[in-house]
Design a protein around this motif. Structure first.
Motif, short mmCIF file in Angstrom:
data_model
loop_
_atom_site.label_atom_id
_atom_site.label_comp_id
_atom_site.label_asym_id
_atom_site.label_seq_id
_atom_site.Cartn_x
_atom_site.Cartn_y
_atom_site.Cartn_z
N ILE A 32 0.75 -1.23 -0.04
CA ILE A 32 -0.06 -0.08 -0.05
C ILE A 32 0.79 1.05 -0.10
CG2 ILE A 32 -1.57 1.27 1.38
CD1 ILE A 32 -2.89 -1.32 0.14
N GLY A 86 -3.90 -10.70 3.49
CA GLY A 86 -3.98 -9.54 4.36
C GLY A 86 -5.22 -9.57 4.85
N ILE A 108 -9.92 -4.26 6.21
CA ILE A 108 -9.39 -3.11 6.89
C ILE A 108 -10.81 -2.11 6.55
CG2 ILE A 108 -6.99 -3.09 6.32
CD1 ILE A 108 -7.69 -1.30 3.93
N PHE A 168 -11.80 1.59 5.85
CA PHE A 168 -11.19 2.57 5.01
C PHE A 168 -11.95 3.79 4.92
CE2 PHE A 168 -10.09 4.38 0.87
CZ PHE A 168 -8.56 4.39 1.09
N ARG A 216 -7.36 -5.78 2.24
CA ARG A 216 -6.07 -5.08 1.90
C ARG A 216 -5.52 -5.40 0.54
NH1 ARG A 216 -0.67 -4.97 2.96
NH2 ARG A 216 -0.02 -3.22 4.20
N SER A 217 -5.58 -6.55 0.07
CA SER A 217 -5.31 -7.08 -1.25
C SER A 217 -6.18 -6.38 -2.36
CB SER A 217 -5.26 -8.59 -1.37
OG SER A 217 -6.51 -9.00 -1.24
N SER A 233 -3.27 0.75 6.70
CA SER A 233 -3.29 1.04 5.43
C SER A 233 -3.60 2.44 4.81
CB SER A 233 -4.45 -0.03 4.79
OG SER A 233 -3.81 -1.26 4.90
N THR A 234 -4.64 3.05 5.67
CA THR A 234 -5.00 4.47 5.31
C THR A 234 -3.85 5.32 5.70
OG1 THR A 234 -6.17 4.46 7.36
CG2 THR A 234 -7.36 4.20 5.35
#
Length: 394
Positions: free
Chosen positions: A13, A42, A45, A47, A105-106, A303-304
Motif C-alpha cells: 500500500i 491480508g 480494513i 477504509f 487489503r489485497s 493502510s490508510t
C-alpha cells in the motif's frame, strides 16, 4: 527539480501510493518488490478518514466502491453459531456520511497498482541486499547481483523492513509487540453466512469469517501469546502449524477453517506489533508506512495512514523541488505527532482487543449491543475521523 530518480522498496500500500504521487508530481520512481508478483492476502480494513480523502484525490473511489465488502453487521456468536451481540455496520457507515468502505487489503493494493502510470518501472522477485550512500547518490546492490544508483531511496517495505534493518539497525530496537498474532486467508466451498461478519471467541482466541456471496469465504484468526514466538516469518508451513496448534480444539467452525487452510493461495500470518522510531530518515534514505510507524492492526488505520504518509512525502518533495533535506524533515514534522496519537490509542485498545476471560467476552458483547444507541456510536467513531490532520494541497 532535483533528485528525481527515486527507488522505492516494497510494492504494498505505502510503496504503490508513493509511486503514484511521485510520478504525478514530476519524479521518476522505480519499485522493487521481493515477491514474484503483487502480494495477495491480508486482513479486512476499515477504509475511512484521511486515507479515504487521499483515495478521492487519486481518483480511485469508484473502483474501491466496487470491491466494498458491504458488511451488513458484525455478529458475535457462540460455538453453536447463535448470536450474542451485534453491530449494524451499514448504520455506522451512514454516521460517517457514507465516506467509509470495508476492503480486503489485497483489493486496495490491486486497485492502486492498476492506477499507476504504465511507464513506472517495477522489479518483481528481487530485493535490496546492500546500501551505500554519499553526498551525490544512493547505491544499491540487489540480491540478484546487479547494482544501480538512485538519487533517493524510500523504504516502504513494511513491519519487517529490509531498508530499515540495513540503514537504521535491527528490528528489535524499534518493535513493540502487543501480545497477539493474527492470520487471514481465503477459502472456497464454505457455507455462505451472507453479508454478516461473524466473530467467535473463547478466552484468548478469536475466529471470524465473511462470505463474499461469490463462493469465497475470508477467514480471520487471532490469538494471544504473552511472549513473541520464535519462527521464520518467510516459512508459511511453520506459521500454519502454529495456527493449527492454537485452534484445532477451539470449537465453532475452526476445524473446518483449518482443514481448508492448506489449499489457500493468500495465507497471511504475523505478530501484532508497532514500529516506533524517533527519526524516519537518514540522509538520502527515508521510510514510510509500517516501515517507520506501524500503528498495528489494533489501530484499524495502518493502510490508510500509509497512503496519507505517501501523499505527504511525495508532496513535500514536490514543494521543496526535490530538496530531500527540507522535504524529509517537513514530512516527519507534519505527520509524526498525529501518528503518535494513533499509536497510543491502539495501545489502549490492546488490553481488550481479544477478551481473555468468559466474563470479558460477555462484557464485550453487551458493549456492542450499546452501539445501537446513536450517541454511543458517534463517540466510538471519533477515533476514526482523523481530526487534527489536515492534508495540504500540493
Amino acid at each position: 527539480m532535483k533528485n528525481k530518480n527515486i527507488l522505492i522498496s516494497g510494492a504494498g500500500i505505502a510503496g504503490v501510493s508513493l509511486a503514484f504521487w511521485l510520478k504525478k508530481f514530476g519524479f521518476q520512481p522505480t519499485i522493487i518488490e521481493i515477491s514474484p508478483k503483487l502480494r495477495e492476502g491480508g486482513y479486512a480494513i476499515d477504509f475511512m478518514g484521511a486515507g479515504y480523502d487521499v483515495a478521492e484525490k487519486m481518483g480511485i473511489l469508484a473502483d474501491l466502491e466496487k470491491v466494498d465488502m458491504d458488511i451488513s453487521k458484525l455478529a458475535f456468536v457462540d460455538e453453536n453459531n447463535r448470536e450474542h451481540g451485534s453491530m449494524n455496520y451499514r448504520k455506522i457507515k451512514r454516521l460517517m456520511n457514507n465516506r467509509a468502505l470495508t476492503l480486503l487489503r489485497s483489493d486496495l493494493a490491486k486497485i492502486m497498482y492498476k492506477a499507476l502510470d504504465k511507464d513506472i518501472e517495477i522489479i518483481f522477485g528481487d530485493t535490496i541486499h546492500k546500501i551505500a550512500q554519499d553526498d551525490e547518490k544512493v547505491s544499491v546492490t540487489f540480491r540478484s547481483g546487479s547494482s544501480r544508483s538512485f538519487d533517493l531511496l524510500i523504504g516502504a517495505d513494511g513491519l519487517h523492513s529490509k531498508v530499515r534493518n540495513l540503514v537504521f539497525g535491527n528490528e528489535a530496537q524499534f518493535e513493540k509487540y502487543y501480545g497477539y498474532y493474527t492470520s487471514s486467508y481465503t477459502i472456497e466451498n464454505f457455507p455462505d453466512e451472507g453479508k454478516v461478519f461473524s466473530m467467535y471467541n473463547i478466552p484468548n482466541k478469536q475466529a471470524a469469517i465473511y462470505s463474499d456471496g461469490k463462493g469465497k469465504t475470508m477467514a480471520f484468526l487471532i490469538f494471544t501469546s504473552p511472549e513473541k514466538l520464535s519462527y521464520d516469518y518467510h516459512d508459511v508451513d511453520q506459521q500454519k502449524k502454529i495456527l493449527k496448534d492454537q485452534f484445532t480444539n477451539a470449537g465453532w467452525k475452526c476445524p473446518e477453517l483449518l482443514s481448508k487452510m492448506d489449499s489457500t493461495t493468500d495465507f497471511y500470518f504475523d505478530s501484532i506489533s508497532q514500529i516506533k522510531m524517533v527519526k524516519w530518515y537518514k540522509d538520502r534514505i527515508a521510510l514510510i508506512g509500517d516501515a517507520c510507524c506501524c500503528p498495528s492492526l489494533l489501530s484499524g488505520k495502518g493502510s490508510t495512514l500509509a497512503m496519507v504518509g505517501a501523499y505527504m512525502l511525495a508532496g513535500e518533495l514536490k514543494q521543496a523541488k526535490g530538496d530531500y533535506k527540507v522535504a524529509f524533515e517537513q514530512y516527519e514534522h507534519s505527520l509524526q505527532p498525529f501518528i503518535a496519537k494513533k499509536q497510543k490509542a491502539a495501545q489502549r485498545f490492546a488490553k481488550s482487543f481479544v477478551p481473555k476471560t468468559n466474563f470479558g467476552i460477555w462484557l464485550r458483547n453487551i458493549a456492542f449491543k450499546a452501539m445501537s444507541i446513536p450517541l454511543v456510536s458517534k463517540l466510538l467513531l471519533n477515533p476514526f475521523k482523523d481530526r487534527g490532520l489536515k492534508l495540504k494541497e500540493y
